[in-house]
Design an enzyme around this catalytic site. Structure first.
Site, PDB file in Angstrom:
ATOM      1  N   GLY A 135      89.603 144.728  28.522  1.00 48.67           N
ATOM      2  CA  GLY A 135      89.369 143.824  30.245  1.00 48.67           C
ATOM      3  C   GLY A 135      88.130 143.431  30.750  1.00 48.67           C
ATOM      4  CB  CYS A 136      86.317 140.946  32.837  1.00 47.64           C
ATOM      5  SG  CYS A 136      86.932 140.093  33.882  1.00 47.64           S
TER       6      CYS A 136
END
Length: 326
Positions: A135-136
């Site tokens: 995920g970012c």
């Protein structure tokens, strides 16, 4: 060498970012870009920045047929969270086709997936067949903390305040992504409960198995489109110089993560696959500032980085992207 790739869910932000990188990748041929909503239309009609770069059309064919086509080497899954698991349940992807999933569905390394953060487990990625792209927010926060975890120095609670651009919410409209609400506005969401906390703890305990302290994470929505800045602090007994040496040593040989002596800003990383890190020491606390582009290093750029590793290509192939800077 030509790696033939397909993209499922190519009309969204991560699909568009993948295409922006892959149309200029010298070792990649794009076999198809699938989209239910845009089938038959030119890719550049949705991703207008690609006008003049590609004449590809979005495919609306049955995905079961697309993934079975001869010569397909790799498949990117860019649909919404929960959709990748459904896709693999209903489509018989050949074992010879490597999968890179950009959703949350397999980041716990279930179903044969390897967590795809190269700075954590590059060697495992090289020999994998299925990659769960991080995920970012997780990417930014993990890169801020991995050197401490590797040294066994996470001995107290970790505190994180991080802000992301509107593209982190995806392309679908909602009250909190509408321009009139987001513009000139900042807000907190999912404080202490963000879904990326699970993978962050998974990565930290992989390096420091006894880590059992809290990770207190407060995410913010920013009034801009791209980029994450995470400010992370935790107790640290050493000096700033000792911390810097620790971080420089950990990231030596990793082409995209760099320690800056000067304070950093988002414009240094937007449109790039870089993570920049800055360190400060204050009254027994180490402050680590980490900045990435949420769509590039936080999603599609990292996915291409993983593709390069999977196929024995230089890790930075097609990813030496320059920031806009101003």
């Amino acid at each position: 060498m030509s790696v033939n790739i397909g993209i499922i869910g190519g009309a969204g932000y991560t699909g568009g970012e993948l295409l922006r990188i892959l149309v200029n990748h010298p070792d990649v041929a794009i076999a198809f870009v699938h989209s239910k909503s845009q089938a038959g239309k030119p890719v550049y009609s949705t991703h207008t920045d690609l006008l003049g770069d590609t004449d590809l059309l979005f495919s609306g064919e049955e995905t079961s047929e697309l993934v079975q086509q001869p010569g397909l080497s790799a498949l990117f899954l860019c649909s919404g969270h929960g959709e990748s698991a459904k896709f693999l349940e209903t489509n018989n992807v050949p074992e010879s086709v490597k999968i890179i999933d950009l959703s949350t569905d397999f980041r716990d390394e279930s179903n044969g997936f390897v967590y795809g953060l190269p700075e954590l487990q590059r060697d495992r990625i090289r020999t994998a067949t299925r990659i769960a792209n991080p995920g970012c927010f997780a990417t930014s926060i993990e890169l801020a903390l991995l050197p401490l975890a590797k040294a066994g120095l996470l001995t107290a609670d970790v505190h994180v305040s991080a802000i992301t651009g509107s593209t982190g919410a995806g392309q679908a409209l909602s009250p909190t992504t509408h321009f009139t609400w987001r513009n000139n506005n900042v807000s907190i969401y999912k404080a202490f409960t963000h879904q990326h906390l699970t993978e962050i703890r998974q990565s930290l305990t992989a390096l420091q198995p006894g880590f059992d302290k809290a990770v207190n994470f407060v995410p913010y929505r920013g009034d801009y489109t791209r980029g994450i800045m995470a400010n992370v602090y935790t107790a640290f007994e050493g000096s700033r110089e000792e911390a810097r040496a620790l971080y420089q040593d950990y990231y030596a040989g990793h082409p995209f993560t760099h320690v800056s002596d000067a304070p950093i800003d988002l414009k240094q990383v937007v449109n790039t696959n870089k993570c920049l890190i800055h360190l400060e020491k204050h009254d027994g606390q180490l402050l680590i500032t980490s900045a990435i582009d949420n769509l590039t290093k936080g999603a599609s750029g990292q996915a291409v980085q993983n593709l390069n590793l999977l196929f024995g290509l230089p890790e930075d192939r097609a990813l030496r992207l320059k920031a806009a800077a101003f």
